[in-house]
Design a protein around this motif. Structure first.
Motif, PDB file in Angstrom:
ATOM      1  N   ASP A   1       0.834  -1.207   0.000  1.00 45.75           N
ATOM      2  CA  ASP A   1       0.000   0.000   0.000  1.00 45.75           C
ATOM      3  C   ASP A   1       0.866   1.253   0.000  1.00 45.75           C
ATOM      4  OD1 ASP A   1      -2.275  -1.541   0.038  1.00 45.75           O
ATOM      5  OD2 ASP A   1      -2.542  -1.421   2.222  1.00 45.75           O
ATOM      6  N   MET A   2       1.932   1.248   0.779  1.00 41.41           N
ATOM      7  CA  MET A   2       2.833   2.393   0.817  1.00 41.41           C
ATOM      8  C   MET A   2       3.497   2.616  -0.533  1.00 41.41           C
ATOM      9  SD  MET A   2       6.305   3.243   0.935  1.00 41.41           S
ATOM     10  CE  MET A   2       7.131   1.784   1.563  1.00 41.41           C
ATOM     11  N   LEU A   3       3.910   1.522  -1.186  1.00 41.73           N
ATOM     12  CA  LEU A   3       4.570   1.642  -2.484  1.00 41.73           C
ATOM     13  C   LEU A   3       3.620   2.198  -3.538  1.00 41.73           C
ATOM     14  CD1 LEU A   3       6.622  -1.695  -2.554  1.00 41.73           C
ATOM     15  CD2 LEU A   3       7.507   0.623  -2.247  1.00 41.73           C
ATOM     16  N   LYS A   4       2.371   1.790  -3.486  1.00 42.53           N
ATOM     17  CA  LYS A   4       1.391   2.304  -4.441  1.00 42.53           C
ATOM     18  C   LYS A   4       1.198   3.810  -4.277  1.00 42.53           C
ATOM     19  CE  LYS A   4      -1.329  -1.915  -5.044  1.00 42.53           C
ATOM     20  NZ  LYS A   4      -2.644  -2.564  -4.829  1.00 42.53           N
ATOM     21  N   GLU A   5       1.289   4.282  -3.039  1.00 41.85           N
ATOM     22  CA  GLU A   5       1.187   5.719  -2.800  1.00 41.85           C
ATOM     23  C   GLU A   5       2.444   6.445  -3.263  1.00 41.85           C
ATOM     24  OE1 GLU A   5       0.263   6.533   1.237  1.00 41.85           O
ATOM     25  OE2 GLU A   5      -1.630   5.412   1.233  1.00 41.85           O
ATOM     26  N   LYS A   6       3.577   5.781  -3.117  1.00 41.73           N
ATOM     27  CA  LYS A   6       4.858   6.403  -3.458  1.00 41.73           C
ATOM     28  C   LYS A   6       5.041   6.528  -4.966  1.00 41.73           C
ATOM     29  CE  LYS A   6       9.099   7.800  -2.516  1.00 41.73           C
ATOM     30  NZ  LYS A   6       9.390   9.049  -1.786  1.00 41.73           N
ATOM     31  N   PHE A   7       4.607   5.498  -5.691  1.00 41.80           N
ATOM     32  CA  PHE A   7       4.792   5.492  -7.142  1.00 41.80           C
ATOM     33  C   PHE A   7       3.472   5.811  -7.831  1.00 41.80           C
ATOM     34  CE2 PHE A   7       8.313   3.078  -5.555  1.00 41.80           C
ATOM     35  CZ  PHE A   7       9.363   3.373  -6.413  1.00 41.80           C
ATOM     36  N   LYS A   8       3.516   6.762  -8.730  1.00 45.21           N
ATOM     37  CA  LYS A   8       2.313   7.220  -9.416  1.00 45.21           C
ATOM     38  C   LYS A   8       1.675   6.112 -10.231  1.00 45.21           C
ATOM     39  CE  LYS A   8       0.682  10.806 -12.603  1.00 45.21           C
ATOM     40  NZ  LYS A   8       1.085  11.976 -13.428  1.00 45.21           N
ATOM     41  N   ASN A   9       2.498   5.289 -10.857  1.00 45.42           N
ATOM     42  CA  ASN A   9       2.004   4.189 -11.680  1.00 45.42           C
ATOM     43  C   ASN A   9       2.634   2.886 -11.221  1.00 45.42           C
ATOM     44  OD1 ASN A   9       0.477   5.742 -13.798  1.00 45.42           O
ATOM     45  ND2 ASN A   9       2.505   6.660 -14.088  1.00 45.42           N
ATOM     46  N   SER A  10       1.829   1.846 -11.160  1.00 44.61           N
ATOM     47  CA  SER A  10       2.350   0.549 -10.738  1.00 44.61           C
ATOM     48  C   SER A  10       1.597  -0.573 -11.433  1.00 44.61           C
ATOM     49  CB  SER A  10       2.239   0.377  -9.220  1.00 44.61           C
ATOM     50  OG  SER A  10       0.890   0.413  -8.808  1.00 44.61           O
ATOM     51  N   PHE A  11       2.282  -1.696 -11.567  1.00 45.22           N
ATOM     52  CA  PHE A  11       1.687  -2.925 -12.087  1.00 45.22           C
ATOM     53  C   PHE A  11       1.452  -3.871 -10.921  1.00 45.22           C
ATOM     54  CE2 PHE A  11       4.060  -1.430 -15.832  1.00 45.22           C
ATOM     55  CZ  PHE A  11       3.103  -1.563 -16.834  1.00 45.22           C
ATOM     56  N   GLU A  12       0.267  -4.479 -10.874  1.00 41.30           N
ATOM     57  CA  GLU A  12      -0.005  -5.503  -9.877  1.00 41.30           C
ATOM     58  C   GLU A  12       0.780  -6.770 -10.223  1.00 41.30           C
ATOM     59  OE1 GLU A  12      -1.746  -5.095  -7.218  1.00 41.30           O
ATOM     60  OE2 GLU A  12      -2.733  -3.174  -7.638  1.00 41.30           O
ATOM     61  N   PHE A  13       0.902  -7.659  -9.243  1.00 41.66           N
ATOM     62  CA  PHE A  13       1.593  -8.922  -9.481  1.00 41.66           C
ATOM     63  C   PHE A  13       1.029  -9.651 -10.695  1.00 41.66           C
ATOM     64  CE2 PHE A  13       1.262 -13.557  -8.819  1.00 41.66           C
ATOM     65  CZ  PHE A  13       2.594 -13.908  -8.957  1.00 41.66           C
ATOM     66  N   GLU A  14      -0.293  -9.661 -10.823  1.00 41.29           N
ATOM     67  CA  GLU A  14      -0.948 -10.372 -11.915  1.00 41.29           C
ATOM     68  C   GLU A  14      -0.704  -9.736 -13.284  1.00 41.29           C
ATOM     69  OE1 GLU A  14      -2.953 -10.979  -8.052  1.00 41.29           O
ATOM     70  OE2 GLU A  14      -2.421  -9.194  -9.234  1.00 41.29           O
ATOM     71  N   GLU A  15      -0.159  -8.527 -13.311  1.00 42.74           N
ATOM     72  CA  GLU A  15       0.074  -7.808 -14.565  1.00 42.74           C
ATOM     73  C   GLU A  15       1.508  -7.951 -15.060  1.00 42.74           C
ATOM     74  OE1 GLU A  15      -2.769  -3.991 -14.583  1.00 42.74           O
ATOM     75  OE2 GLU A  15      -1.431  -4.036 -12.826  1.00 42.74           O
ATOM     76  N   TYR A  16       2.250  -8.889 -14.500  1.00 43.76           N
ATOM     77  CA  TYR A  16       3.658  -9.055 -14.865  1.00 43.76           C
ATOM     78  C   TYR A  16       3.842  -9.240 -16.368  1.00 43.76           C
ATOM     79  CZ  TYR A  16       8.225 -11.374 -15.295  1.00 43.76           C
ATOM     80  OH  TYR A  16       9.497 -11.726 -15.686  1.00 43.76           O
ATOM     81  N   GLU A  17       3.049 -10.105 -16.977  1.00 38.68           N
ATOM     82  CA  GLU A  17       3.204 -10.368 -18.408  1.00 38.68           C
ATOM     83  C   GLU A  17       2.991  -9.097 -19.222  1.00 38.68           C
ATOM     84  OE1 GLU A  17       0.774 -12.895 -21.738  1.00 38.68           O
ATOM     85  OE2 GLU A  17       1.488 -14.022 -19.984  1.00 38.68           O
ATOM     86  N   ALA A  18       1.948  -8.338 -18.903  1.00 44.08           N
ATOM     87  CA  ALA A  18       1.686  -7.082 -19.611  1.00 44.08           C
ATOM     88  C   ALA A  18       2.810  -6.082 -19.367  1.00 44.08           C
ATOM     89  CB  ALA A  18       0.347  -6.501 -19.159  1.00 44.08           C
ATOM     90  N   MET A  19       3.338  -6.059 -18.142  1.00 43.11           N
ATOM     91  CA  MET A  19       4.438  -5.155 -17.831  1.00 43.11           C
ATOM     92  C   MET A  19       5.648  -5.436 -18.709  1.00 43.11           C
ATOM     93  SD  MET A  19       7.665  -5.131 -16.231  1.00 43.11           S
ATOM     94  CE  MET A  19       7.677  -6.524 -15.108  1.00 43.11           C
ATOM     95  N   ILE A  20       6.009  -6.699 -18.831  1.00 43.85           N
ATOM     96  CA  ILE A  20       7.144  -7.078 -19.670  1.00 43.85           C
ATOM     97  C   ILE A  20       6.903  -6.656 -21.111  1.00 43.85           C
ATOM     98  CG2 ILE A  20       8.387  -9.028 -20.682  1.00 43.85           C
ATOM     99  CD1 ILE A  20       9.280  -8.530 -17.870  1.00 43.85           C
ATOM    100  N   GLN A  21       5.728  -6.918 -21.603  1.00 42.73           N
ATOM    101  CA  GLN A  21       5.413  -6.630 -23.002  1.00 42.73           C
ATOM    102  C   GLN A  21       5.370  -5.135 -23.285  1.00 42.73           C
ATOM    103  OE1 GLN A  21       1.722  -8.734 -23.325  1.00 42.73           O
ATOM    104  NE2 GLN A  21       2.689 -10.709 -23.773  1.00 42.73           N
TER     105      GLN A  21
END
Length: 288
Positions: free
Chosen positions: A181-201
Motif C-alpha cells: 500500500d505504501m509503495l502504491k502511494e509512493k509510485f504514481k504508476n504501478s503494475f499488480e503482481f498479476e500484470e507481470y506479463e503485460a508489464m514485460i510486453q
C-alpha cells in the motif's frame, strides 16, 4: 510412475525459478507433471499460470513424502548438498537438474539444463515463455521491478536510487500488505503482481534484479538493465555479459545514469526461443 517438478520458492527467495517452471511447463501441457513448490501460497495460485497440478511441500526434504522410489523428477533448486543430490539420482528413475552455475559439472545418472554447459545429456538453453516473443507496443518508458520478494524492505531503503526516474513499479508476490500500500502511494504508476506479463510486453526499459525478468524483457524487444541485489546469487552475471545486458551493483546512481543515457545505442544480443528445444529434451530424457 509419476513425474514431478520441484522449484525452490519463498518470501526470501522470490519466484524466478517458479516463473521459469511456468515457462517450461507451458510447453509440456500434454504431459502429466505435478509441480512441487517450497511455498504453499504460490502453489495455490499456480493454476493462474496454466499449471494444472501443484503442491506446496514446505521444504525440499519432503519430496519423498509426495513421491515414490522410481518416479521422475525435474529439480530446480540450490538447496540440496552433494549427498542429497546423489540420493535423488538413485531414488528417482530419471532425474533432470536445472543449473545456473557456470562452474557446475554434470554428474552421472542425471540430465542437466544450463545456459553455460554443453555436451551429452545437457540442454544448453534458458527458458522463456513463448508469450514474450513477438512485436509489442512499448508504451511504458521505464519500469522498476526489484523482485517478487523484499522481506527486508530494501526497495524502500534505497528510494533515492530510482526516485528521480519516475518509473512504473512492478509489485512483487511476497510483499507485505502495508508495504504494498505504501509503495502504491509512493509510485504514481504501478503494475499488480498479476500484470507481470503485460508489464514485460509494454516496458521499453526494465530495471530489475530478477534474472528471469531480464530474459523475458529481452525476448519481448525490451532493453533490460540488471541490478545485482546483495542477497541474490550472481550466477547469471556472466551470461548477461554475453548478451550485452548492462549490470549495476551497489545502487550506483551515477552508473545507472550513464547506462540510461546511452541505452538506445547499446546492441543487445537476441535470445533464442528455446521452448520446443527444452520440451523435447525433457521428453527424451524422461521417456515421456
Amino acid at each position: 510412475m509419476r513425474t514431478f517438478y520441484y522449484v525452490h520458492t519463498g518470501h526470501r527467495i522470490g519466484l524466478d525459478r517458479f516463473r521459469r517452471a511456468a515457462a517450461i511447463l507451458s510447453t509440456l501441457q500434454n504431459e502429466d507433471i505435478t509441480l512441487l513448490t517450497s511455498d504453499y501460497r504460490i502453489a495455490q495460485v499456480a493454476r493462474d499460470f496454466g499449471i494444472e497440478k501443484s503442491v506446496g511441500i514446505d521444504v525440499v526434504r519432503n519430496i519423498p513424502q509426495i513421491s515414490h522410489n522410481g518416479d521422475k523428477l525435474i529439480f530446480d533448486s540450490s538447496e540440496a548438498n552433494p549427498i542429497m543430490l546423489d540420493d535423488m539420482r538413485t531414488y528417482f528413475s530419471k532425474f533432470i537438474r536445472i543449473s545456473d552455475d557456470i562452474n557446475d559439472i554434470k554428474a552421472q545418472k542425471e540430465f542437466l539444463i544450463s545456459p553455460y554447459l554443453e555436451g551429452e545429456g545437457i540442454c544448453n538453453a534458458v527458458a522463456v515463455s513463448d508469450a514474450f516473443f513477438g512485436d509489442f507496443e512499448k508504451d511504458v518508458e521505464l519500469t522498476y521491478f526489484f523482485g517478487d520478494d523484499d522481506y527486508e524492505k530494501d526497495l524502500e531503503k534505497h528510494f533515492d536510487f530510482i526516485e528521480d526516474l519516475n518509473p512504473h513499479l512492478q509489485l512483487g508476490f511476497y510483499y507485505f500488505l502495508d508495504y504494498e500500500d505504501m509503495l502504491k502511494e509512493k509510485f504514481k504508476n504501478s503494475f499488480e503482481f498479476e500484470e507481470y506479463e503485460a508489464m514485460i510486453q509494454r516496458s521499453k526499459i526494465l530495471l530489475t534484479a530478477s534474472p528471469q525478468a531480464v530474459l523475458d524483457s529481452l525476448a519481448s524487444g525490451g532493453r533490460p538493465v540488471y541490478f545485482q541485489r546483495e542477497d541474490y546469487p550472481r550466477d547469471f552475471v556472466p551470461f548477461f555479459e554475453t548478451l550485452n545486458v548492462p549490470i549495476l551493483k551497489n545502487y550506483d546512481k551515477n552508473h545507472l545514469s550513464v547506462i540510461l543515457e546511452t541505452i538506445n545505442d547499446r546492441k543487445y544480443e537476441k535470445i533464442e526461443q528455446n521452448s520446443n528445444k527444452i520440451a523435447q529434451f525433457i521428453k527424451d530424457s524422461l521417456n515421456l
